[in-house]
Design a protein around this motif. Structure first.
Motif, mmCIF file in Angstrom:
data_model
loop_
_atom_site.group_PDB
_atom_site.id
_atom_site.type_symbol
_atom_site.label_atom_id
_atom_site.label_comp_id
_atom_site.label_asym_id
_atom_site.label_seq_id
_atom_site.Cartn_x
_atom_site.Cartn_y
_atom_site.Cartn_z
ATOM 1 N N ASN A 40 70.821 101.981 -47.923
ATOM 2 C CA ASN A 40 69.558 101.852 -48.554
ATOM 3 C C ASN A 40 69.734 100.319 -49.736
ATOM 4 N N PRO A 41 69.187 99.326 -49.638
ATOM 5 C CA PRO A 41 69.260 98.235 -50.390
ATOM 6 C C PRO A 41 69.191 98.625 -51.942
ATOM 7 N N SER A 42 68.076 99.273 -52.235
ATOM 8 C CA SER A 42 67.334 99.803 -53.348
ATOM 9 C C SER A 42 68.504 100.435 -53.994
ATOM 10 N N ALA A 43 69.013 101.440 -53.546
ATOM 11 C CA ALA A 43 70.067 102.122 -53.890
ATOM 12 C C ALA A 43 71.544 101.441 -54.275
ATOM 13 N N ARG A 44 71.762 100.675 -53.587
ATOM 14 C CA ARG A 44 72.848 99.793 -53.932
ATOM 15 C C ARG A 44 72.551 98.906 -55.209
ATOM 16 N N VAL A 45 71.487 98.341 -55.245
ATOM 17 C CA VAL A 45 70.940 97.519 -56.367
ATOM 18 C C VAL A 45 71.122 98.513 -57.743
ATOM 19 N N GLU A 46 70.571 99.587 -57.415
ATOM 20 C CA GLU A 46 70.848 100.618 -58.598
ATOM 21 C C GLU A 46 72.049 100.942 -59.093
ATOM 22 N N GLU A 47 72.843 101.211 -58.113
ATOM 23 C CA GLU A 47 74.365 101.640 -58.592
ATOM 24 C C GLU A 47 75.049 100.454 -59.115
ATOM 25 N N PHE A 48 74.621 99.169 -58.651
ATOM 26 C CA PHE A 48 75.558 97.911 -59.502
ATOM 27 C C PHE A 48 75.053 97.850 -60.673
ATOM 28 N N LEU A 49 73.691 98.099 -61.022
ATOM 29 C CA LEU A 49 73.192 97.773 -62.337
ATOM 30 C C LEU A 49 73.793 99.026 -63.336
ATOM 31 N N TYR A 50 73.946 100.124 -62.765
ATOM 32 C CA TYR A 50 74.565 101.165 -63.537
ATOM 33 C C TYR A 50 76.232 100.747 -63.763
ATOM 34 N N GLU A 51 76.813 100.175 -62.958
ATOM 35 C CA GLU A 51 78.175 99.764 -63.287
ATOM 36 C C GLU A 51 78.121 98.742 -64.231
ATOM 37 N N LYS A 52 77.338 97.798 -64.196
ATOM 38 C CA LYS A 52 77.411 96.558 -65.054
ATOM 39 C C LYS A 52 77.041 97.121 -66.355
ATOM 40 N N LEU A 53 76.118 98.230 -66.569
ATOM 41 C CA LEU A 53 75.963 98.718 -67.818
ATOM 42 C C LEU A 53 77.020 99.865 -68.425
ATOM 43 N N ASP A 54 77.887 100.145 -67.582
ATOM 44 C CA ASP A 54 79.014 100.803 -67.997
ATOM 45 C C ASP A 54 78.663 102.293 -67.986
ATOM 46 N N ARG A 55 77.368 102.741 -67.100
ATOM 47 C CA ARG A 55 76.865 104.002 -67.171
ATOM 48 C C ARG A 55 77.232 104.634 -65.832
ATOM 49 N N LYS A 56 77.262 106.203 -65.906
ATOM 50 C CA LYS A 56 77.520 106.790 -64.805
ATOM 51 C C LYS A 56 76.452 106.916 -63.818
ATOM 52 N N VAL A 57 76.856 106.601 -62.734
ATOM 53 C CA VAL A 57 75.646 106.631 -61.543
ATOM 54 C C VAL A 57 75.279 108.076 -61.554
ATOM 55 N N PRO A 58 74.074 108.286 -61.240
ATOM 56 C CA PRO A 58 73.438 109.539 -61.098
ATOM 57 C C PRO A 58 73.741 110.162 -59.625
ATOM 58 N N SER A 59 73.805 111.441 -59.549
ATOM 59 C CA SER A 59 74.230 112.000 -58.457
ATOM 60 C C SER A 59 73.008 111.761 -57.261
ATOM 61 N N ARG A 60 72.951 111.352 -56.273
ATOM 62 C CA ARG A 60 71.915 111.397 -55.275
ATOM 63 C C ARG A 60 72.181 112.397 -54.195
ATOM 64 N N VAL A 61 71.304 112.967 -53.660
ATOM 65 C CA VAL A 61 71.370 113.983 -52.522
ATOM 66 C C VAL A 61 71.432 113.077 -51.265
ATOM 67 N N THR A 62 72.368 113.633 -50.512
ATOM 68 C CA THR A 62 72.438 112.675 -49.197
ATOM 69 C C THR A 62 71.409 113.281 -48.152
ATOM 70 N N ASN A 63 71.116 112.485 -47.093
ATOM 71 C CA ASN A 63 70.181 112.558 -46.086
ATOM 72 C C ASN A 63 70.445 113.925 -45.344
ATOM 73 N N GLY A 64 71.667 114.319 -45.109
ATOM 74 C CA GLY A 64 71.950 115.649 -44.558
ATOM 75 C C GLY A 64 71.600 116.773 -45.412
ATOM 76 N N GLU A 65 71.979 116.630 -46.653
ATOM 77 C CA GLU A 65 71.418 117.560 -47.615
ATOM 78 C C GLU A 65 69.799 117.874 -47.691
ATOM 79 N N LEU A 66 69.269 116.869 -47.777
ATOM 80 C CA LEU A 66 67.737 116.811 -47.900
ATOM 81 C C LEU A 66 67.205 117.464 -46.497
ATOM 82 N N LEU A 67 67.941 117.140 -45.510
ATOM 83 C CA LEU A 67 67.275 117.898 -44.290
ATOM 84 C C LEU A 67 67.623 119.147 -44.131
#
Length: 374
Positions: A67-94
């Protein structure tokens, strides 16, 4: 104040001198000090390492997070030196959707029971995926990023300094050639010696950094092995989870006996692994023995007494067992991988199952665990 003005004037003069030298070199009007062949090879190797490391890093990120949007979000969190929020995987959602659906349809119904089983496996697959992503990020992506954001930036900085020292050196050589008066020549020669010393010192610093690329390759090689090991463990877990699920679904597939809407199993529930697909003939290739008057239809009734089952006069085949199978009850035959057994079908049997014989032992066996031989 006067010191600052003089410094700015000096910097401006150096910048202008370098710009003039660079322009004349491009126009072929000035000579350029060439680096030795070994140094040029080190530069080319460093550039190649940087370019491929970037490509491998980016594509690995895509592999782990499509997911490109999720990658951008993770990149921004890393640059802001903040912990990336836990994300539910597709298998867990299914898994969540399947469990909720089973509760609505009734967890005791065949469909609800199967949804719960499949959902639990999807949850385990999602958790395994999460562990793999975490491991790959730490052991593979992080070292690649550290090289690009650390060592490579240092190398780039020192290369820019070396380029400036080289332009200063060549500008001094040009001024020495143009000098006519003895005093001007002496001053130009003194300046040339100083710039030559600075160039040689910077060239040695840059050379040492470029030779360190070999250590970078060794480190990345170790990280690559760790990445492959993590990926191997992940796929091994997924295979085992699906194999366990297949066994569980096979044990209560008799629930569908008598379902006239579909005589073939759902592909997702009973399809064998890819390794068996190429060798497993379609189920209808086992001849179905017509109903014989006087023979009890024990299979259709759901009760199988191995002593009462008689093989048909024709239609038996040999089969090789693909995977170990643990019998769920006395009506089933336990299997060991690679052993050979005799199989045949009886009237009214679920198409997912056959009767298997090994010596004096008889029992139901799942078709997906067999390679039927002609």
């Amino acid at each position: 104040m006067d010191f600052n003005v003089k410094k700015l004037a000096s910097d401006a003069g150096v910048f202008f001198s370098r710009a003039m030298q660079f322009t004349e070199e491009k126009l072929g009007q000035a000579e350029k000090t060439e680096l030795d062949a070994h140094f040029e090879n080190l530069l080319a190797r460093a550039d190649c390492t940087k370019n491929w490391t970037e490509k491998i890093l980016r594509q690995t990120e895509v592999l782990l997070q499509p997911n490109p949007s999720a990658r951008v979000e993770e990149f921004l969190y890393e640059k802001l030196d903040r912990k990336v929020p836990s994300r539910v995987t597709n298998g867990e959602l299914l898994a969540q959707y399947m469990t909720e659906a089973a509760n609505d349809f009734g967890p005791g119904t065949p469909y609800g029971k199967t949804l719960i089983k499949v959902g639990e496996t999807q949850r385990r697959l999602g958790a395994a995926e999460r562990d793999f992503i975490h491991s790959a990020s730490i052991n593979f992506l992080t070292p690649l990023r550290n090289f690009l954001e650390g060592d490579w930036r240092t190398i780039s900085k020192e290369r820019r300094i070396l380029q400036n020292r080289r332009l200063d050196l060549d500008a001094c050589k040009a001024r020495l050639k143009k000098a006519k008066a003895a005093e001007a020549k002496a001053a130009a020669e003194h300046e040339l010696r100083l710039t030559q010393t600075e160039f040689d010192r910077q060239a040695e610093v840059t050379r040492l950094l470029l030779e360190g690329i070999s250590s970078t390759h060794v480190n990345h090689l170790r990280c690559l092995h760790e990445f492959v090991e993590s990926q191997t463990n992940y796929y091994a877990q997924c295979y085992q989870y699906m194999l366990d699920l297949q066994k569980q679904l096979g044990r209560f597939s008799g629930t569908f006996v008598g379902n006239t809407e579909s005589t073939s199993p759902p592909p997702a529930a009973t399809s064998p692994p890819a390794v068996a697909t190429a060798t497993l003939p379609a189920v209808p290739t086992i001849p179905v023995v017509p109903t014989i008057v006087g023979v009890p239809n024990t299979v259709a009734e759901g009760v199988l007494n191995p002593n009462e089952v008689k093989p048909p006069a024709s239609g038996t085949r040999k089969a090789r067992v693909l995977y170990d199978y643990e019998a769920a009850d006395s009506t089933e035959l336990a299997l060991l991988a690679d052993e050979m057994i005799t199989v045949y079908s009886l009237p009214g049997m679920d198409p997912d199952w056959l009767i298997g014989e090994r010596g004096n032992q008889k029992g139901k066996v799942p078709v997906t665990y067999l390679e039927l031989l002609s």
